[in-house]
Enzyme design. Structure first.
Site, PDB file in Angstrom:
ATOM      1  N   SER A  19     -33.739  -9.493 -14.144  1.00 44.58           N
ATOM      2  CA  SER A  19     -34.567  -9.038 -14.993  1.00 44.58           C
ATOM      3  C   SER A  19     -33.946  -8.122 -16.347  1.00 44.58           C
ATOM      4  CB  SER A  19     -35.718  -8.178 -14.567  1.00 44.58           C
ATOM      5  OG  SER A  19     -36.731  -7.415 -15.392  1.00 44.58           O
ATOM      6  N   LYS A  71     -47.722 -11.982  -9.285  1.00 39.56           N
ATOM      7  CA  LYS A  71     -48.807 -11.669 -10.310  1.00 39.56           C
ATOM      8  C   LYS A  71     -50.291 -11.696  -9.928  1.00 39.56           C
ATOM      9  CE  LYS A  71     -45.712 -12.706 -14.359  1.00 39.56           C
ATOM     10  NZ  LYS A  71     -45.608 -13.284 -15.846  1.00 39.56           N
ATOM     11  N   ASP A 108     -48.935 -10.913 -20.947  1.00 37.73           N
ATOM     12  CA  ASP A 108     -48.103 -11.995 -21.467  1.00 37.73           C
ATOM     13  C   ASP A 108     -48.735 -12.970 -22.308  1.00 37.73           C
ATOM     14  OD1 ASP A 108     -46.084 -11.775 -19.420  1.00 37.73           O
ATOM     15  OD2 ASP A 108     -47.226 -12.960 -17.818  1.00 37.73           O
TER      16      ASP A 108
END
Length: 289
Positions: A19, A71, A108
């Protein structure tokens, strides 16, 4: 929510070592002179509920970003869902309210659309997007594109899953599905006049990510003048984008979406907008060294 020095936020996922989010948030914190931190925290599916329960009790925790594969699994673990997260059916940002309650957001879609805003602001006769992927990020992208009037061709390994996703996120609209293998084979389809149209081709899957096989895609499926968008960030220059550039297509890399969604989350965590504009150039340079 008013935060105090010493607050920290995190990104959770499995795996998480790749990440870039800690580098982005720490850069902004440094530029602002904020005494706070942002960390990467590996959390397995088995440990997700315990992680959320523990952080609820941590007064210094400003929240977390959520990446694959959590998610959707994290949704029942928060107290409130923001409208966007609820409609998308996925959460990528969790923020505490100071009283032990957690709200799930999805940034997002906003991050994905940020580099397309100038294009979307124009009027078009028709908008079409070919989207590869049916995971959490793809859900946000499909919802965002549908809200902007795109007709979507959604492609995945399981066409039935793709159809169910479209029917759930934008029922009643004329969208289409195709297996991923469809775009791997050449086509002799002759595209009509694309003047006045906005065409996107989006890799919203992990294919092309470090450790994953590349996206098998034949560019005979791409209308003239299309924008090629790959949300993969490791590597930033995927084979898909390299091929698109070699063929003369405008392209957008995954850092654009990552920085855009991170900016929305940063403000929720730390109560202040991150420094953008000229800082974005230095930030991208730092992330690609």
């Amino acid at each position: 929510m008013t935060l105090h020095a010493g607050d920290y936020a995190e990104v959770i996922g499995d795996p998480i070592s790749q990440s870039k989010s800690p580098s982005i948030h720490r850069y902004w914190l440094q530029q602002l002179g904020r005494v706070a931190d942002y960390k990467a925290c590996p959390v397995s599916a088995d440990d997700l509920a315990d992680y959320i329960a523990e952080r609820r009790q941590d007064a210094d925790w400003a929240g977390c970003n959520v990446t694959m594969p959590h998610k959707q699994a994290v949704m029942p673990l928060v107290d409130t869902l923001d409208g966007q997260a609820e409609s998308i059916g996925a959460v990528n940002t969790i923020v505490p309210d100071g009283d032990g309650n957690l709200t799930g957001f999805n940034t997002d879609g906003a991050g994905f659309l940020e580099p397309l805003r100038a294009d979307i602001a124009q009027r078009h006769l028709f908008r079409m997007a070919r989207v590869m992927g049916t995971g959490g990020a793809a859900r946000a992208i499909v919802r965002a594109l549908a809200d902007e009037g795109f007709t979507i061709v959604l492609s995945g390994r399981d066409p039935e899953k793709a159809r169910a996703l479209l029917d759930e996120l934008d029922p009643g609209r004329e969208h289409h599905v195709a297996p991923l293998s469809h775009f791997a084979q050449p086509t002799d389809f002759e595209f009509d006049d694309r003047e006045g149209c906005l065409d996107l081709v989006v890799n919203a899957s992990p294919l092309g990510m470090q450790g994953q096989p590349p996206l098998d895609f034949d560019f005979s499926h791409v209308p003239p003048g299309s924008i090629i968008y790959d949300i993969v960030t490791t590597p930033m220059e995927t084979p898909f984008l390299q091929a698109a550039r070699a063929k003369g297509f405008r392209n957008i890399d995954g850092l654009s979406m990552l920085i855009g969604q991170a900016a929305v989350a940063f403000e929720k965590f730390f109560g202040i907008a991150p420094p953008r504009e000229e800082n974005d150039v230095e930030l991208r340079r730092m992330l690609t060294r």
